[in-house]
Structures are given as structure tokens and as C-alpha cells.
Write a protein that holds these residues in place. Structure first.
Motif, PDB file in Angstrom:
ATOM      1  N   THR A  94      37.033  33.668  49.791  1.00  0.00           N
ATOM      2  CA  THR A  94      37.966  34.077  50.846  1.00  0.00           C
ATOM      3  C   THR A  94      39.299  33.334  50.874  1.00  0.00           C
ATOM      4  O   THR A  94      40.262  33.833  51.453  1.00  0.00           O
ATOM      5  CB  THR A  94      37.301  33.894  52.227  1.00  0.00           C
ATOM      6  N   LYS A 160      42.956  40.211  47.134  1.00  0.00           N
ATOM      7  CA  LYS A 160      42.398  41.215  48.038  1.00  0.00           C
ATOM      8  C   LYS A 160      41.053  41.721  47.531  1.00  0.00           C
ATOM      9  O   LYS A 160      40.098  41.869  48.303  1.00  0.00           O
ATOM     10  CB  LYS A 160      43.364  42.389  48.200  1.00  0.00           C
ATOM     11  N   GLN A 161      40.961  41.974  46.231  1.00  0.00           N
ATOM     12  CA  GLN A 161      39.700  42.446  45.659  1.00  0.00           C
ATOM     13  C   GLN A 161      38.590  41.414  45.858  1.00  0.00           C
ATOM     14  O   GLN A 161      37.446  41.766  46.148  1.00  0.00           O
ATOM     15  CB  GLN A 161      39.876  42.736  44.167  1.00  0.00           C
ATOM     16  N   ARG A 162      38.938  40.144  45.707  1.00  0.00           N
ATOM     17  CA  ARG A 162      37.937  39.078  45.862  1.00  0.00           C
ATOM     18  C   ARG A 162      37.424  39.022  47.302  1.00  0.00           C
ATOM     19  O   ARG A 162      36.225  38.832  47.544  1.00  0.00           O
ATOM     20  CB  ARG A 162      38.543  37.735  45.438  1.00  0.00           C
ATOM     21  N   LYS A 163      38.315  39.201  48.258  1.00  0.00           N
ATOM     22  CA  LYS A 163      37.899  39.178  49.661  1.00  0.00           C
ATOM     23  C   LYS A 163      37.009  40.376  49.990  1.00  0.00           C
ATOM     24  O   LYS A 163      36.043  40.251  50.756  1.00  0.00           O
ATOM     25  CB  LYS A 163      39.127  39.144  50.571  1.00  0.00           C
ATOM     26  N   VAL A 164      37.330  41.532  49.409  1.00  0.00           N
ATOM     27  CA  VAL A 164      36.491  42.717  49.606  1.00  0.00           C
ATOM     28  C   VAL A 164      35.126  42.506  48.950  1.00  0.00           C
ATOM     29  O   VAL A 164      34.084  42.877  49.502  1.00  0.00           O
ATOM     30  CB  VAL A 164      37.176  43.975  49.034  1.00  0.00           C
ATOM     31  N   LEU A 165      35.132  41.902  47.765  1.00  0.00           N
ATOM     32  CA  LEU A 165      33.877  41.615  47.064  1.00  0.00           C
ATOM     33  C   LEU A 165      33.013  40.675  47.894  1.00  0.00           C
ATOM     34  O   LEU A 165      31.792  40.868  48.018  1.00  0.00           O
ATOM     35  CB  LEU A 165      34.177  40.997  45.696  1.00  0.00           C
ATOM     36  N   HIS A 166      33.641  39.662  48.475  1.00  0.00           N
ATOM     37  CA  HIS A 166      32.912  38.726  49.329  1.00  0.00           C
ATOM     38  C   HIS A 166      32.301  39.445  50.526  1.00  0.00           C
ATOM     39  O   HIS A 166      31.133  39.216  50.884  1.00  0.00           O
ATOM     40  CB  HIS A 166      33.857  37.614  49.802  1.00  0.00           C
ATOM     41  N   LEU A 167      33.072  40.329  51.147  1.00  0.00           N
ATOM     42  CA  LEU A 167      32.572  41.114  52.275  1.00  0.00           C
ATOM     43  C   LEU A 167      31.379  41.964  51.855  1.00  0.00           C
ATOM     44  O   LEU A 167      30.374  42.053  52.584  1.00  0.00           O
ATOM     45  CB  LEU A 167      33.685  42.003  52.827  1.00  0.00           C
ATOM     46  N   SER A 168      31.459  42.566  50.675  1.00  0.00           N
ATOM     47  CA  SER A 168      30.346  43.393  50.197  1.00  0.00           C
ATOM     48  C   SER A 168      29.091  42.544  49.998  1.00  0.00           C
ATOM     49  O   SER A 168      27.970  43.011  50.195  1.00  0.00           O
ATOM     50  CB  SER A 168      30.723  44.100  48.886  1.00  0.00           C
TER      51      SER A 168
END
Length: 264
Positions: A94, A160-168
Motif C-alpha cells: 500500500t 495503483k495496480q499494487r494497491k488494487v492487488l493488495h485489496l484483492s
């Protein structure tokens, strides 16, 4: 020649990373821990020198992995300035890509997308995706090589992709773990063996290729079986928290069905 490596932290990611890098032929020069005794196990497993001094961090050379909590990583970044050219790398899902730019001109992210624990058997990095961002191309290649040495699958990722991946990961792992534990406890307090749910969970987690299809959704919510839903809520009436979770997830499934139907 493999680079020298230092690790800040003594938690799950720090220890597993240190041990697996050592097993892959890298030399862990030192490990920082707020209390030196907290890193005794890492020292035993890797032979690294353990320090609790900020001044020692600033003298480090090579690659420095910040395997700390997000709060601690941000705090350390403000307190230190490396005296030598180092590649400063954080492992957070994040934090900003450029967070470590304050303490080093060469900075990067090495994000292992997996729930990692010290007690994991074998190599926890084997086959897992590792998202990498680096401020310099040569640093990206260096970290990709490290991921390859760990038998992980490296890929380039934006902030942004990393934060979305973390959320997933939170949705698919953290929340799922909570629900499985709650289900097991529900069986236990009703004099049922909690292992009864194991075969169902194994089948549920028989993961398909998500690029081709999703997991099949079953149950009373998908069928809108209101009678069974009411019966389940009655069984949960003494557990207000779990009852709310049940209602929220049931509502979410129903809404998703409507959304999908409207797109057909």
C-alpha cells in the motif's frame, strides 16, 4: 557477483525473506531489529549480524529491504539518510512507490503477493507472484533476478495496480480466513467436528483459471431462498456480528446478480 543484502525488520516477511535469500546463495550482511534479541532466530538461520542502531542502517551498502510495518517504514524513511549508494526497497502492498526516495536516490518496491509466515514449510516464495517497481531499469532487473532466484514469478506493477492487488488479497484471503474460522467455531460450539467443513473448503478453493471463468456461486442467496435465509439468521440471533455479516454478504450477492443481469 550477487549484491550484499540488509534487511530491516524481524517479522514474518523479514525472516522468510532472509532465510530464503540465504538458501538461494545471497549473503545477508545484517538485520535491524528494535530489540536485538527479537532477531536471534534470523541470526541463527542466516549468520547475519543483528543491530538495533539507526547509525548502522545509514552505513549499509548494496540492497536494503524495508520489511517493516507500513507505519514503521514511513517513520524510518524520515529518520535515515544512507551515506552510500544503496537500493532501498520496501515490501508493502500500500505504500507509495517513491516513499524511499527521501533516503535514497535508488528506490524500489518488491511486493510478494502471498500471506507469509515464519512457520511456513519449504520455500513460501515458490511460484508466487512478486510485483516490482524500480526507479531505475538496472534495479528492476536486479530485483527480478532475486525473485527468480527465490523461484517466484516477477512482474512489473504500477502503484495503483499494487494497491488494487493488495485489496484483492484482503477480500480473497483475509476475509475468507475470517469466515472459515467463524464457520469452524460455529460447528464446534454446536458439538460438531470443525473438520467437517474441510472437504467443502478444498473443493471451493479448487481454483480455476480466472481469466476464463469465475468460481461457481451457490447457496440460498443466489437462489433467493428467503425461508432458508430467515432460518440461518435465526440460528445466528445470539451472534449479532456474524448475523450482520451474513445479511451483508447475502445482500451483496443479490445485488451482484442484478448487476450482472442488467449487463446481459
Amino acid at each position: 557477483m550477487k549484491p550484499l543484502i540488509h534487511i530491516l525488520g524481524n517479522g514474518n516477511v523479514a525472516q522468510v525473506l532472509a532465510v530464503q535469500l540465504t538458501n538461494s546463495g545471497y549473503s545477508i550482511q545484517s538485520v535491524y531489529a528494535r530489540k536485538k534479541e527479537n532477531a536471534n532466530e534470523i541470526q541463527t538461520l542466516t549468520g547475519a549480524v543483528v543491530t538495533d542502531k539507526i547509525s548502522d542502517i545509514e552505513k549499509m551498502q548494496g540492497i536494503v529491504f524495508f520489511a517493516l510495518s507500513d507505519t514503521a517504514t514511513a517513520e524510518f524513511c524520515k529518520r535515515i539518510k544512507f551515506k552510500k549508494d544503496v537500493l532501498a526497497v520496501h515490501t508493502s502492498g500500500t505504500l507509495p512507490d517513491n516513499l524511499l526516495a527521501e533516503c535514497s536516490a535508488d528506490y524500489a518496491v518488491f511486493y510478494p503477493f502471498q500471506s507469509i509466515h515464519k512457520t511456513d514449510e519449504g520455500n513460501p516464495f515458490k511460484g508466487i507472484p512478486v510485483g516490482i517497481y524500480a526507479s531505475k531499469e538496472e534495479s528492476y532487473q536486479l530485483l527480478s533476478n532475486i525473485a527468480f532466484s527465490l523461484s517466484a514469478e516477477a512482474f512489473e506493477i504500477t502503484e495503483k495496480q499494487r494497491k488494487v492487488l493488495h485489496l484483492s488479497g484482503v477480500l480473497s484471503n483475509n476475509f475468507t480466513t475470517f469466515l472459515i474460522n467463524e464457520a469452524a467455531q460455529l460447528l464446534k460450539i454446536n458439538d460438531l467436528n470443525p473438520n467437517l467443513i474441510a472437504p467443502l473448503i478444498k473443493k471451493t478453493l479448487n481454483i480455476p483459471d480466472f481469466t476464463k471463468k469465475q468460481l461457481p456461486q451457490t447457496g440460498p442467496a443466489i437462489r433467493n431462498d428467503k425461508e432458508i435465509i430467515r432460518e440461518h439468521l435465526k440460528l445466528l440471533e445470539k451472534d449479532h456480528n456474524l448475523s450482520e455479516v451474513y445479511e451483508m454478504l447475502t445482500k451483496s450477492i443479490r445485488l451482484r446478480i442484478k448487476d450482472n443481469s442488467s449487463q446481459l
